[in-house]
Design a protein around this motif. Sequence first.
Motif, PDB file in Angstrom:
ATOM      1  N   ILE A 130     -41.776  63.746  -3.722  1.00 20.34           N
ATOM      2  CA  ILE A 130     -40.597  64.607  -3.810  1.00 20.34           C
ATOM      3  C   ILE A 130     -39.649  64.011  -4.835  1.00 20.34           C
ATOM      4  O   ILE A 130     -39.289  62.838  -4.750  1.00 20.34           O
ATOM      5  CB  ILE A 130     -39.874  64.717  -2.459  1.00 20.34           C
ATOM      6  N   LEU A 179     -42.125  69.009  -5.973  1.00 22.21           N
ATOM      7  CA  LEU A 179     -43.069  68.466  -4.999  1.00 22.21           C
ATOM      8  C   LEU A 179     -44.436  68.365  -5.657  1.00 22.21           C
ATOM      9  O   LEU A 179     -44.887  69.304  -6.331  1.00 22.21           O
ATOM     10  CB  LEU A 179     -43.158  69.355  -3.756  1.00 22.21           C
ATOM     11  N   THR A 209     -47.546  63.070  -0.572  1.00 25.06           N
ATOM     12  CA  THR A 209     -46.527  64.021  -0.998  1.00 25.06           C
ATOM     13  C   THR A 209     -45.469  63.264  -1.789  1.00 25.06           C
ATOM     14  O   THR A 209     -44.949  62.246  -1.327  1.00 25.06           O
ATOM     15  CB  THR A 209     -45.854  64.711   0.191  1.00 25.06           C
TER      16      THR A 209
END
Length: 379
Positions: free
Chosen positions: A281, A308, A279
């Motif tokens: 961000i 994201l 992930t």
Amino acid sequence: MTRLTRRMMLGALGATAITSPLQVAYADGAQDRKLVFIILRGALDGLAALIPDDRELSDLRQATLPTKSERLQLHNGFSLHPSLTSLHQLYQDGEAGFVHAAATPYRDRSHFDGQDELETLGDVSTRDGWLNRAVRVLAGSGLAVGYSLPLALRGSGAASNWSPPVFTDASEDLLDRLQDLYAEQPVLLEPLTMARATSIEDVSMGRTRPGAANQYSAASKALGQLMRAENGPNIGMLSFDGWDTHANQAGPFAARLRGLDAALLDLKSELGSDWSKTTVIACSEFGRTAAENGSRGTDHGTGGLMILAGGAVRGGQVFGDWPGLKPRHLYEGRDLAPANDITAALKGVLRDHLGVSSAVLNAEVFPGTSQFMSGLVRA
């Protein structure tokens, strides 16, 4: 492209960090998952990156948005800036999403204080970062690619930094802060903003002078290689300067977005099969004004944009609440309202992606908080 050798990786991470396995703080099945945090210093104009279909926008913006025919449609009330072609494809593939109108609890408009708040998300006097606190509770290691260790990764947890040789001596962050300082001094502000606009346009025109786009790419490639290495860190951070667009925004902003877009694609490429467990961000200390200013730019605002990306993201969505752009909905009559909490979104990712318990997040990583944003990542 120059590949990082094992000797370079050992130098970047240190013998302890590269050889110590991640320990028991991870939930079952989360040990091999990765998290990358990208801070976009200077305040990204989220309204020009992820453009709402709100009819009020045409009254607020004339010179700072791409034409409607150029925008990349998302078919959910928003479209993307045309410089974000790779991010658009990731969105279509279900590997990217957004939280619009997002903010920390900070409500003033100073780059210095806003970045401190975003990187600590707690008592700034402690001078330890939320990402370092996450590293600590996970008993893992973190790595930043850049000249120095950012505040978000400073603290008692195991964290280090490595700088690729392509980086120049100039600091966009310093220029952002000078621009902030000169805000009430037009005689100083105008030549600085014009000089920076010209510099960024050089990058967009493909000239050979090292620039932001080159630095974005070098940093993201290096981080991907280091994180993909055997026993490499599961937590990474990048810091991209230059998002303070007070004057003549359109060209420089497009160049920055192209650099960010390429950096995300570079991360995916370098992480390889690990991308499915990653992930990413990206966000800024705050957003920018809803209306453009008289210099064809935008000023410091409040509600901003979180991006994201990664195979672990539950993509193809714009998450959270959208406050709209009607005059009565603007924060202090000028800014996109802070409808979504950056801290709550980060907590949701750390809980659902890395398996940090709600209790630990509330007590140790983001003390004094209780809210979570759920559904941002795949279980």
